[in-house]
Design an enzyme around this catalytic site. Structure first.
Site, short mmCIF file in Angstrom:
data_model
loop_
_atom_site.label_atom_id
_atom_site.label_comp_id
_atom_site.label_asym_id
_atom_site.label_seq_id
_atom_site.Cartn_x
_atom_site.Cartn_y
_atom_site.Cartn_z
N GLY A 46 0.86 -1.18 0.00
CA GLY A 46 0.00 0.00 0.00
C GLY A 46 0.90 1.23 0.00
O GLY A 46 1.85 1.30 0.79
N ALA A 47 0.60 2.18 -0.88
CA ALA A 47 1.53 3.29 -1.13
C ALA A 47 1.95 4.05 0.13
O ALA A 47 3.15 4.17 0.41
CB ALA A 47 0.93 4.22 -2.18
N ARG A 88 10.28 -1.14 -4.85
CA ARG A 88 9.07 -1.21 -5.69
C ARG A 88 9.00 0.09 -6.50
O ARG A 88 9.21 1.17 -5.95
CB ARG A 88 7.81 -1.40 -4.83
CG ARG A 88 7.80 -2.74 -4.09
CD ARG A 88 6.44 -3.04 -3.50
NE ARG A 88 5.48 -3.41 -4.53
CZ ARG A 88 4.17 -3.53 -4.31
NH1 ARG A 88 3.67 -3.29 -3.11
NH2 ARG A 88 3.35 -3.88 -5.29
N GLN A 197 -5.69 -8.77 -2.25
CA GLN A 197 -5.74 -7.76 -1.17
C GLN A 197 -7.18 -7.48 -0.72
O GLN A 197 -7.43 -7.13 0.43
CB GLN A 197 -5.10 -6.44 -1.63
CG GLN A 197 -3.60 -6.48 -1.81
CD GLN A 197 -3.21 -6.81 -3.23
OE1 GLN A 197 -3.93 -7.49 -3.95
NE2 GLN A 197 -2.05 -6.33 -3.65
N ASP A 238 -1.59 4.76 -6.31
CA ASP A 238 -0.15 4.60 -6.07
C ASP A 238 0.65 5.77 -6.63
O ASP A 238 1.74 6.07 -6.16
CB ASP A 238 0.35 3.28 -6.68
CG ASP A 238 -0.18 2.13 -5.85
OD1 ASP A 238 -1.32 1.68 -6.11
OD2 ASP A 238 0.52 1.71 -4.90
N ASN A 248 -3.15 2.64 -10.09
CA ASN A 248 -3.59 1.92 -8.89
C ASN A 248 -3.56 0.43 -9.22
O ASN A 248 -3.23 0.03 -10.35
CB ASN A 248 -4.99 2.39 -8.46
CG ASN A 248 -5.38 1.85 -7.09
OD1 ASN A 248 -4.59 1.92 -6.15
ND2 ASN A 248 -6.57 1.29 -6.97
N LYS A 249 -3.92 -0.38 -8.27
CA LYS A 249 -3.87 -1.84 -8.40
C LYS A 249 -4.48 -2.32 -9.71
O LYS A 249 -5.51 -1.81 -10.14
CB LYS A 249 -4.60 -2.44 -7.20
CG LYS A 249 -4.67 -3.95 -7.14
CD LYS A 249 -3.32 -4.63 -7.29
CE LYS A 249 -2.26 -4.13 -6.35
NZ LYS A 249 -0.89 -4.53 -6.75
O1 MRU Z 1 0.62 -3.91 -4.56
P1 MRU Z 1 0.01 -3.17 -3.42
O2 MRU Z 1 -0.82 -4.02 -2.52
O3 MRU Z 1 1.05 -2.37 -2.66
O4 MRU Z 1 -0.96 -2.14 -4.10
C1 MRU Z 1 -1.75 -1.30 -3.31
C2 MRU Z 1 -2.69 -0.45 -4.08
O5 MRU Z 1 -2.74 -0.49 -5.28
C3 MRU Z 1 -3.50 0.50 -3.28
O6 MRU Z 1 -4.76 0.69 -3.86
C4 MRU Z 1 -2.76 1.86 -3.23
O7 MRU Z 1 -1.43 1.68 -2.80
C5 MRU Z 1 -3.43 2.83 -2.36
S1 MRU Z 1 -3.29 2.38 -0.68
C6 MRU Z 1 -3.87 3.60 0.32
#
Ligand code: MRU
Length: 347
Positions: A46-47, A88, A197, A238, A248-249
């Site tokens: 998560g960012a 990352r 997630q 992100d 985003n994801k």
């Molecule tokens: O690969 P991840 O689990 O780090 O990806 C997370 C996401 O895409 C979230 O939607 C994003 O980081 C926002 S979290 C507040």
């Protein structure tokens, strides 16, 4: 309150998100290399959460640099930052957090601060970033909650909750704030293949908070939108480019297109630290490619034939035309985003 990560004298304590919800364990990562590993392997994800974890990793690494020689300390410090920055590539909060630690270090060095004091100040800064992140999410929540009607059903994708931040969450923070304001809100959570997630983390968090949640597989979202069961979508981000394109994801883009087709507002909740105004459009955002094993396997169970060709981009980019509003801690931005995001960033 869910404890995502915390500074301790022994290192950075983090809930191992790879194991949730089956096991809730809190290992301590004792060196900056261990923290970097935890970010890469998605113990923490998560960012905003990886930003805070990286800042704590920098503080931990700096604390443990053995040398008292300024030049040797400097070389080690830069190496620590580089290792953490290499974990990352997509979430800009990681680089933002490391840059904040680096610029504090540079300023303290220019003020002839002792190495002992520099070490102490870096720890204070990382802890402050943790606490600030929670306050930012709460402010974002208050702005976003106004967009949710009493009785609304919200679809979310991935986990943009307490687990993706130092606490409270971005997208889930908006939902939490609406609930705290007395609104009745229900959530549909996409499971979010391949890392799940949504199924593992969002479902767990909301259930823990007694917020009504229905878990669906990713390919069900359109069905429920068309059936009139979703009032709006709220997701995290992100990295957001200057024109409002949102990384985003993976799967977020499909959700956004479906939302537009069904006349459903699509909201993005993200802190100002997720804006990357150096990028004019989302096409410039680097997209992380993760291991094929996430697609071929669920835990240790192999689902696909051995040797099959796999693609596994961890994020996608939603063009700004699908984004109804971007909710930040400083207010809500709407199109044209070039102007509204810049205004919020400079306010
Ligand atoms: O690969 P991840 O689990 O780090 O990806 C997370 C996401 O895409 C979230 O939607 C994003 O980081 C926002 S979290 C507040």
């Amino acid at each position: 309150m869910i404890k995502t990560l915390a500074w301790t004298d022994d290192g950075v304590e983090m809930v191992d998100q790879r194991l949730l919800p089956a096991e809730e364990v809190y290992p301590v990562f004792k060196t900056y290399e261990e923290v970097a590993w935890a970010i890469k392997e998605m113990v923490v994800r998560g960012a905003p959460a990886i930003g805070v974890a990286a800042a704590m990793g920098v503080a931990l690494g700096a604390r443990d640099i053995p040398s008292e020689d300024a030049a040797a300390f400097d070389a080690d410090f830069q190496k620590i930052c580089d290792v953490l920055a290499g974990t990352r590539p997509t979430a800009v909060n990681l680089f933002w957090a490391i840059e904040r630690m680096r610029s504090l270090y540079t300023r303290l060095k220019s003020e002839q601060t002792s190495l002992a004091d520099i070490r102490a100040r870096l720890i204070v800064e990382a802890k402050q970033m943790h606490d600030e992140d929670i306050a930012i999410n709460q402010a974002m929540g208050r702005h976003g909650a106004e967009l949710l009607a009493d009785g609304a059903t919200v679809l979310t994708h991935c986990n943009a909750g307490a687990l993706a931040t130092a606490g409270y969450g971005t997208a889930l923070g908006v939902i939490r704030a609406a609930v705290e304001a007395g609104k009745r809100v229900a959530v549909f959570a996409d499971e979010t293949r391949p890392f799940l997630q949504g199924a593992r983390l969002t479902a767990w968090e909301l259930q823990k908070d007694s917020i009504p949640v229905t878990l669906i597989t990713d390919n069900m979202a359109g069905h429920f939108m068309k059936a009139g069961q979703i009032d709006c979508v709220v997701v995290g981000a992100d990295r957001i480019a200057a024109n409002g394109d949102v990384a985003n994801k993976i799967g977020t883009y499909s959700v956004a297109v479906l939302a537009k087709e069904n006349n459903i507002p699509f909201y993005v909740a993200a802190p100002i630290s997720t804006l990357d105004l150096t990028l004019t459009s989302g096409t410039q955002i680097p997209i992380e490619e993760r291991t094929p094993r996430e697609v071929t396997h669920v835990k240790d169970v192999q689902l696909a034939p051995s040797g099959i060709k796999i693609a596994n981009p961890a994020f996608d980019v939603t063009p700004n035309r699908y984004v109804s509003a971007i909710i930040t801690e400083r207010g809500v931005a709407r199109a044209p985003y070039e102007e509204s995001l810049r205004r919020l960033a400079n306010s």
